[in-house]
Design a protein around this motif. Sequence first.
Motif, PDB file in Angstrom:
ATOM      1  N   ARG A   1       1.180   4.217  -2.934  1.00  0.00           N
ATOM      2  CA  ARG A   1       1.070   5.660  -2.671  1.00  0.00           C
ATOM      3  C   ARG A   1       2.208   6.417  -3.330  1.00  0.00           C
ATOM      4  N   ARG A   2       3.398   5.826  -3.291  1.00  0.00           N
ATOM      5  CA  ARG A   2       4.544   6.461  -3.948  1.00  0.00           C
ATOM      6  C   ARG A   2       4.402   6.413  -5.464  1.00  0.00           C
TER       7      ARG A   2
ATOM      8  N   GLU B   1       0.835  -1.202   0.000  1.00  0.00           N
ATOM      9  CA  GLU B   1       0.000   0.000   0.000  1.00  0.00           C
ATOM     10  C   GLU B   1       0.872   1.256   0.000  1.00  0.00           C
ATOM     11  N   LYS B   2       1.960   1.233   0.718  1.00  0.00           N
ATOM     12  CA  LYS B   2       2.889   2.366   0.714  1.00  0.00           C
ATOM     13  C   LYS B   2       3.562   2.515  -0.652  1.00  0.00           C
TER      14      LYS B   2
ATOM     15  N   SER C   1      -4.042   6.188  -5.399  1.00  0.00           N
ATOM     16  CA  SER C   1      -3.790   4.943  -4.662  1.00  0.00           C
ATOM     17  C   SER C   1      -5.013   4.552  -3.836  1.00  0.00           C
ATOM     18  N   LYS C   2      -5.612   5.540  -3.207  1.00  0.00           N
ATOM     19  CA  LYS C   2      -6.804   5.289  -2.401  1.00  0.00           C
ATOM     20  C   LYS C   2      -7.935   4.722  -3.251  1.00  0.00           C
TER      21      LYS C   2
ATOM     22  N   LYS D   1      -1.392   9.794  -3.466  1.00  0.00           N
ATOM     23  CA  LYS D   1      -2.305   9.449  -2.377  1.00  0.00           C
ATOM     24  C   LYS D   1      -3.725   9.188  -2.851  1.00  0.00           C
ATOM     25  N   GLU D   2      -4.278  10.097  -3.660  1.00  0.00           N
ATOM     26  CA  GLU D   2      -5.675   9.977  -4.066  1.00  0.00           C
ATOM     27  C   GLU D   2      -5.910   8.810  -5.017  1.00  0.00           C
TER      28      GLU D   2
END
Length: 390
Positions: A167-168, A163-164, A175-176, A172-173
Motif C-alpha cells: 500500500r505504501r 500488504e501494508k 495495491s488492491k 491503495k488502489e
Amino acid sequence: MEKVTRRRTISFSFSFSSFFIFFFFLISSNLLFLAGKAAAKFSHEGDNSNNVTALFIFGDSFLDAGNNNYINTSTLDQANFPPYGQTFFGLPTGRFSDGRLISDFIAEYANLPLIPPFLEPGHSQKKLYGVNFASAGAGALVETFQGSVISLRTQLDHYKKVEKLWRRKFGKEESKKRISRAVYLIGIGSNDYLSPFLTNQSLSIPMSQHVDIVIGNLTAFLHEIYKIGGRKFGFLNVPDLGCFPALRVLQPNKESCLRDASRLAEMHNKALSSLLFKIQRQVKGFKFSLFDMNKSLRLRMHHPSKFGFKEGEEACCGTGKWRGVFSCGGKRIVKEYKLCKNPNDYIFWDSLHLTQNTYKQFANLIWNGGHMSDSLVVGPYNINKLFQIP
C-alpha cells in the motif's frame, strides 16, 4: 514436515596471505556464479502494472524456501546444510529437497522471479512479485510444534505486513488490484496429523474432531485473506502420510503403511474439498484449484517406472529401513546417513520429503491439469488459468 522425535594438492610457492586472498576470491567467485545461475533462470520480463501478477506461498516444509533458516529452532526443522539443495542450487538453501520445490516451478512457469522467504534479509524489490511465508513443521493449529516453527496464524500476520508495504509502495488502489490478481498457493495440514506419531503421543480427541479443528482454522485463514483482497487460491491436499518412510519405521510391521496416519490424511482431504466448493458457492469471486497430491504420490509409489523413477518407497537420503530415519545431512539426532547416487531416480528425498524430480512432476500437473483432463487437479481452474484471470 519434520520431527522424528521431539524432539567426507595443488602446491604453490607463494605467501600465506597471497594464498588466503586467492582462496577467498575463488570461493566468492564460485558462490556468485551459482547464485547468478539460479537467479538467471527466474528473471522477470518487466513490470506492466496492467497485468502484473504475484505469488504468495503459505504452508510447511513442502513449500518452505528457507524461512526456518532465520528462526531459533532445531535442525529437525531446518535444511540449511548439505546435501540439501545439491541438485539445482549446488548449495543448501533451506528447502527440504535436493533442489527446487513445487512453488519454485510454479513461479518459473508464471514468469516470476524466484519467490523469496519472508524472513530473508533484503531483496525488498523481489518481494514485490510475491513472498514465501511457509515454515517447515508448521500446521494450521498454533499448537503444532509450537515454539519451533512459524504457524499459519503467524504466516498470516507476516502477509499483512507485506500488504501494508504494498500500500505504501503502490498506493491503495493499485495495491488492491495487485492483491486481487495475485495467486495464493497453500499447502498445510500434514504436520497437524504427523505430530502425534512423530512425538510418540496419541490424540486426546476423536480423529474426526481433530480434522474439524484443522479445517476450521484453515477456513478462518482463507476468510482473512479474502477480506484483505485475495481471490485466487491454489491448494495442495495432504499426502498419504502413513506411507512415508519415517512413518513406516514407527510400527513393528515395516512392510505396510501406518494406517491411522493415512486415515487422517484421507479425512482431511475430503473435508478440504468440501470446504473449497462450499466457499466458492457462498463467496463472490472466490476461485480455486486443488491438487490431489495424495493420489498423485500413491500412483508414483505403486508404479514408479511408469513415471520415470527406479525407487518408489525408499528415500534417497537417510538411514535404516526405507532410509526412514530422519538423519539426512548428519546434523540431527541420528548422525549416520546414506545418500543415493541419483536423486532423480527416487520419489522420496529424505524420510519425510520429496525429490526435485517429484516436485517438478507435481508442478506440471498443477499448472496444466484440469478436472476434465486430469483427475489429480480438482476445481474450475488449474494454476495457469488462475494466473491468467485479470
